[in-house]
Design a protein around this motif. Structure first.
Motif, PDB file in Angstrom:
ATOM      1  N   ARG A 279       0.639  -0.762   0.183  1.00 62.38           N
ATOM      2  CA  ARG A 279      -0.322   0.204   0.212  1.00 62.38           C
ATOM      3  C   ARG A 279       0.892   1.425  -0.102  1.00 62.38           C
ATOM      4  O   ARG A 279       0.390   2.334  -0.551  1.00 62.38           O
ATOM      5  CB  ARG A 279      -0.837  -0.123   0.321  1.00 62.38           C
ATOM      6  N   ASP A 280       2.410   1.524   0.963  1.00 62.99           N
ATOM      7  CA  ASP A 280       3.158   2.550   0.591  1.00 62.99           C
ATOM      8  C   ASP A 280       3.137   2.598  -0.581  1.00 62.99           C
ATOM      9  O   ASP A 280       3.432   4.205  -1.094  1.00 62.99           O
ATOM     10  CB  ASP A 280       3.598   2.475   1.785  1.00 62.99           C
ATOM     11  N   LYS A 281       4.102   1.533  -0.832  1.00 63.94           N
ATOM     12  CA  LYS A 281       3.955   1.645  -2.390  1.00 63.94           C
ATOM     13  C   LYS A 281       3.518   2.584  -3.751  1.00 63.94           C
ATOM     14  O   LYS A 281       3.740   2.780  -4.441  1.00 63.94           O
ATOM     15  CB  LYS A 281       4.918   0.594  -2.856  1.00 63.94           C
ATOM     16  N   LEU A 282       1.850   1.996  -3.773  1.00 63.88           N
ATOM     17  CA  LEU A 282       0.657   2.201  -4.540  1.00 63.88           C
ATOM     18  C   LEU A 282       0.798   4.080  -4.467  1.00 63.88           C
ATOM     19  O   LEU A 282       0.206   4.739  -4.821  1.00 63.88           O
ATOM     20  CB  LEU A 282      -0.065   1.484  -4.104  1.00 63.88           C
ATOM     21  N   LEU A 283       0.364   4.361  -2.632  1.00 67.81           N
ATOM     22  CA  LEU A 283       0.603   6.182  -2.399  1.00 67.81           C
ATOM     23  C   LEU A 283       1.523   6.451  -3.261  1.00 67.81           C
ATOM     24  O   LEU A 283       1.332   7.650  -3.612  1.00 67.81           O
ATOM     25  CB  LEU A 283       0.477   5.876  -0.655  1.00 67.81           C
ATOM     26  N   ASN A 284       3.249   6.150  -2.797  1.00 68.60           N
ATOM     27  CA  ASN A 284       4.048   6.881  -3.277  1.00 68.60           C
ATOM     28  C   ASN A 284       3.855   7.260  -4.946  1.00 68.60           C
ATOM     29  O   ASN A 284       4.061   7.782  -5.312  1.00 68.60           O
ATOM     30  CB  ASN A 284       5.010   6.168  -2.980  1.00 68.60           C
ATOM     31  N   THR A 285       4.047   5.762  -5.403  1.00 64.93           N
ATOM     32  CA  THR A 285       3.627   5.391  -7.116  1.00 64.93           C
ATOM     33  C   THR A 285       2.288   6.783  -7.984  1.00 64.93           C
ATOM     34  O   THR A 285       2.247   7.532  -8.316  1.00 64.93           O
ATOM     35  CB  THR A 285       3.052   4.123  -6.980  1.00 64.93           C
ATOM     36  N   TYR A 286       0.874   6.355  -6.624  1.00 67.70           N
ATOM     37  CA  TYR A 286       0.020   7.340  -6.983  1.00 67.70           C
ATOM     38  C   TYR A 286       0.291   9.336  -7.073  1.00 67.70           C
ATOM     39  O   TYR A 286       0.199  10.130  -7.881  1.00 67.70           O
ATOM     40  CB  TYR A 286      -1.197   6.837  -7.106  1.00 67.70           C
ATOM     41  N   SER A 287       0.904   9.231  -5.858  1.00 62.59           N
ATOM     42  CA  SER A 287       1.020  10.893  -5.755  1.00 62.59           C
ATOM     43  C   SER A 287       2.344  11.303  -5.942  1.00 62.59           C
ATOM     44  O   SER A 287       2.113  12.337  -6.971  1.00 62.59           O
ATOM     45  CB  SER A 287       1.997  11.070  -4.001  1.00 62.59           C
ATOM     46  N   GLU A 288       3.352  10.334  -6.664  1.00 65.65           N
ATOM     47  CA  GLU A 288       4.420  10.857  -8.248  1.00 65.65           C
ATOM     48  C   GLU A 288       3.923  11.353  -9.252  1.00 65.65           C
ATOM     49  O   GLU A 288       4.318  12.007 -10.357  1.00 65.65           O
ATOM     50  CB  GLU A 288       5.711   9.500  -7.825  1.00 65.65           C
ATOM     51  N   ARG A 289       2.827  10.583  -9.916  1.00 63.14           N
ATOM     52  CA  ARG A 289       1.979  10.507 -10.975  1.00 63.14           C
ATOM     53  C   ARG A 289       1.337  11.492 -10.833  1.00 63.14           C
ATOM     54  O   ARG A 289       1.108  12.544 -11.982  1.00 63.14           O
ATOM     55  CB  ARG A 289       1.435   9.157 -11.099  1.00 63.14           C
ATOM     56  N   ILE A 290       0.815  11.502  -9.992  1.00 60.53           N
ATOM     57  CA  ILE A 290       0.232  12.367  -9.759  1.00 60.53           C
ATOM     58  C   ILE A 290       1.330  14.270  -9.988  1.00 60.53           C
ATOM     59  O   ILE A 290       0.329  15.307 -10.867  1.00 60.53           O
ATOM     60  CB  ILE A 290      -0.922  12.929  -8.739  1.00 60.53           C
ATOM     61  N   ARG A 291       1.504  14.158  -9.361  1.00 57.63           N
ATOM     62  CA  ARG A 291       2.359  15.038  -9.858  1.00 57.63           C
ATOM     63  C   ARG A 291       3.283  15.590 -11.018  1.00 57.63           C
ATOM     64  O   ARG A 291       3.348  16.356 -11.709  1.00 57.63           O
ATOM     65  CB  ARG A 291       4.233  15.268  -8.844  1.00 57.63           C
ATOM     66  N   HIS A 292       3.791  14.694 -11.508  1.00 56.91           N
ATOM     67  CA  HIS A 292       3.840  13.871 -13.283  1.00 56.91           C
ATOM     68  C   HIS A 292       3.314  15.168 -13.748  1.00 56.91           C
ATOM     69  O   HIS A 292       3.227  15.244 -15.118  1.00 56.91           O
ATOM     70  CB  HIS A 292       4.426  12.799 -13.450  1.00 56.91           C
ATOM     71  N   PHE A 293       1.435  14.600 -13.863  1.00 57.78           N
ATOM     72  CA  PHE A 293       0.391  15.151 -15.043  1.00 57.78           C
ATOM     73  C   PHE A 293       0.054  15.841 -14.834  1.00 57.78           C
ATOM     74  O   PHE A 293       0.028  16.949 -15.866  1.00 57.78           O
ATOM     75  CB  PHE A 293      -0.867  14.129 -14.535  1.00 57.78           C
ATOM     76  N   ASP A 294       0.382  16.323 -13.536  1.00 55.41           N
ATOM     77  CA  ASP A 294       0.339  18.024 -13.181  1.00 55.41           C
ATOM     78  C   ASP A 294       0.828  19.285 -13.895  1.00 55.41           C
ATOM     79  O   ASP A 294       0.683  20.016 -14.095  1.00 55.41           O
ATOM     80  CB  ASP A 294       0.281  18.166 -11.692  1.00 55.41           C
ATOM     81  N   GLU A 295       2.343  18.343 -14.124  1.00 54.71           N
ATOM     82  CA  GLU A 295       3.372  19.379 -14.727  1.00 54.71           C
ATOM     83  C   GLU A 295       2.911  19.149 -16.080  1.00 54.71           C
ATOM     84  O   GLU A 295       3.635  20.620 -16.501  1.00 54.71           O
ATOM     85  CB  GLU A 295       4.730  18.922 -14.329  1.00 54.71           C
ATOM     86  N   ALA A 296       3.033  18.080 -16.869  1.00 54.98           N
ATOM     87  CA  ALA A 296       3.039  18.219 -17.882  1.00 54.98           C
ATOM     88  C   ALA A 296       1.408  18.675 -18.694  1.00 54.98           C
ATOM     89  O   ALA A 296       1.481  19.334 -19.425  1.00 54.98           O
ATOM     90  CB  ALA A 296       2.993  16.446 -18.572  1.00 54.98           C
ATOM     91  N   LEU A 297       0.323  18.550 -17.263  1.00 53.57           N
ATOM     92  CA  LEU A 297      -0.052  19.414 -17.823  1.00 53.57           C
ATOM     93  C   LEU A 297      -0.513  21.096 -17.855  1.00 53.57           C
ATOM     94  O   LEU A 297      -0.747  21.983 -18.523  1.00 53.57           O
ATOM     95  CB  LEU A 297      -2.143  19.385 -16.752  1.00 53.57           C
ATOM     96  N   ARG A 298       0.349  21.558 -17.082  1.00 50.51           N
ATOM     97  CA  ARG A 298       1.251  22.844 -17.539  1.00 50.51           C
ATOM     98  C   ARG A 298       1.623  23.717 -18.242  1.00 50.51           C
ATOM     99  O   ARG A 298       1.114  23.989 -18.623  1.00 50.51           O
ATOM    100  CB  ARG A 298       1.015  22.613 -15.967  1.00 50.51           C
ATOM    101  N   LEU A 299       2.656  22.464 -18.794  1.00 54.59           N
ATOM    102  CA  LEU A 299       3.285  22.553 -20.109  1.00 54.59           C
ATOM    103  C   LEU A 299       2.312  22.764 -21.613  1.00 54.59           C
ATOM    104  O   LEU A 299       2.935  23.313 -21.938  1.00 54.59           O
ATOM    105  CB  LEU A 299       4.506  21.297 -20.163  1.00 54.59           C
ATOM    106  N   GLN A 300       1.245  21.512 -20.972  1.00 47.25           N
ATOM    107  CA  GLN A 300       1.071  21.109 -22.718  1.00 47.25           C
ATOM    108  C   GLN A 300       0.135  23.076 -22.888  1.00 47.25           C
ATOM    109  O   GLN A 300      -0.043  23.748 -23.493  1.00 47.25           O
ATOM    110  CB  GLN A 300       0.044  20.506 -22.639  1.00 47.25           C
ATOM    111  N   THR A 301      -0.729  23.596 -21.318  1.00 42.71           N
ATOM    112  CA  THR A 301      -1.233  24.795 -21.341  1.00 42.71           C
ATOM    113  C   THR A 301      -1.249  25.213 -22.144  1.00 42.71           C
ATOM    114  O   THR A 301      -0.865  26.211 -22.835  1.00 42.71           O
ATOM    115  CB  THR A 301      -2.056  24.969 -20.227  1.00 42.71           C
ATOM    116  N   ARG A 302       0.558  25.642 -21.486  1.00 46.31           N
ATOM    117  CA  ARG A 302       1.424  27.007 -21.954  1.00 46.31           C
ATOM    118  C   ARG A 302       2.131  26.560 -23.951  1.00 46.31           C
ATOM    119  O   ARG A 302       1.734  27.918 -24.735  1.00 46.31           O
ATOM    120  CB  ARG A 302       3.007  26.788 -21.392  1.00 46.31           C
ATOM    121  N   ARG A 303       2.192  25.381 -24.037  1.00 50.71           N
ATOM    122  CA  ARG A 303       2.427  25.196 -25.424  1.00 50.71           C
ATOM    123  C   ARG A 303       0.996  25.543 -26.232  1.00 50.71           C
ATOM    124  O   ARG A 303       1.297  26.382 -26.980  1.00 50.71           O
ATOM    125  CB  ARG A 303       2.334  24.210 -25.333  1.00 50.71           C
TER     126      ARG A 303
END
Length: 254
Positions: free
Chosen positions: A3-27
């Motif tokens: 469970r702890d690894k899953l929590l870290n995985t999803y948290s990391e993916r949230i950060r990744h997609f949030d940054e990717a979404l911001r970058l895509q919006t700028r484009r």
């Protein structure tokens, strides 16, 4: 996966997609600005061509038009990618919430509940806080119905159970594939009755499909229209022919 690894995985993916979404919006914002500049250039070169009667300005205007259409294509592609990123972000936020037992806002499958079923009512398979609500990751109505059918029917044979376990084992670590598949499905925005309407449309033969020559006529009219539009840039009087073609397309080919 712990469970702890899953929590870290999803948290990391949230950060990744949030940054990717911001970058895509700028484009997308930059592409919008570029489209506006190119559109102004098209009009400017066209006006200069009319005023000076210089062929070069017409050529530049046509080139700017090609560039504008190219930018429109890129813009639409990036918009689609942004929507996919948004769905991926929402999906990981949902998974993180589910791990914290906060899944009561998800579809609960109440429409699949059957009080006469031998065990679904006793086991709380459907409804608020149900197993269906916790398990369901379907993004289409058909997928939701298939999951409900699996939960309310017996596997039949041991081979069926082993086959399902093999599929789950294969998919459990393919998080990118699973989430991309689910997020793509979320973009469909399916409504009740869509499947029936599409099936009916596929089974219905169109008027133009009955007469093959109409297909070639429509194709010829389309190509001729493009040619006349280009020709009309240099000789506006030719646009009258385009009007005739439009009437033909509207009255005969539509």
């Amino acid at each position: 996966m712990p469970r702890d690894k899953l929590l870290n995985t999803y948290s990391e993916r949230i950060r990744h997609f949030d940054e990717a979404l911001r970058l895509q919006t700028r484009r997308i914002n930059l592409l919008s600005l570029a489209r506006f500049v190119v559109l102004v250039s098209i009009i400017w070169f066209l006006v200069l061509g009319i005023k000076t009667n210089a062929f070069l300005f017409y050529i530049l205007s046509a080139l700017m038009l090609v560039l504008f259409l190219y930018l429109v294509g890129i813009f639409n592609r990036h918009k689609g990618e942004r929507e996919l990123l948004r769905q991926l972000l929402l999906l990981n936020e949902k998974e993180l919430a589910c791990l914290k037992h906060d899944f009561h806002d998800l579809p609960d499958g109440s429409e699949h509940a059957d009080t006469s079923h031998p065990w679904s009512h006793d086991l709380d398979l459907f409804g608020k806080g149900s197993l269906f609500q916790y398990l369901n990751r379907s993004s289409t109505l058909k997928g939701s119905a298939m999951l409900a059918a699996l939960l309310t029917s017996e596997p039949g044979t041991a081979e069926t159970i082993l086959h399902r376990q093999k599929i789950i084992s294969d998919l459990k670590d393919r998080i990118d594939f699973r989430q991309h598949f689910t997020a793509s499905g979320e973009l469909i925005k399916e409504k009740e009755g869509d499947h029936k309407d599409i099936s009916h449309w596929l089974d219905t033969s169109t008027y133009i499909s009955k007469y093959r020559w109409l297909f070639y006529l429509a194709l010829g009219v389309s190509l001729l229209s493009v040619f006349i539009v280009i020709w009309g840039i240099f000789d506006p009087s030719r646009f009258l022919i385009l009007l005739y073609l439009f009437v033909l397309n509207l009255t005969v080919l539509s």
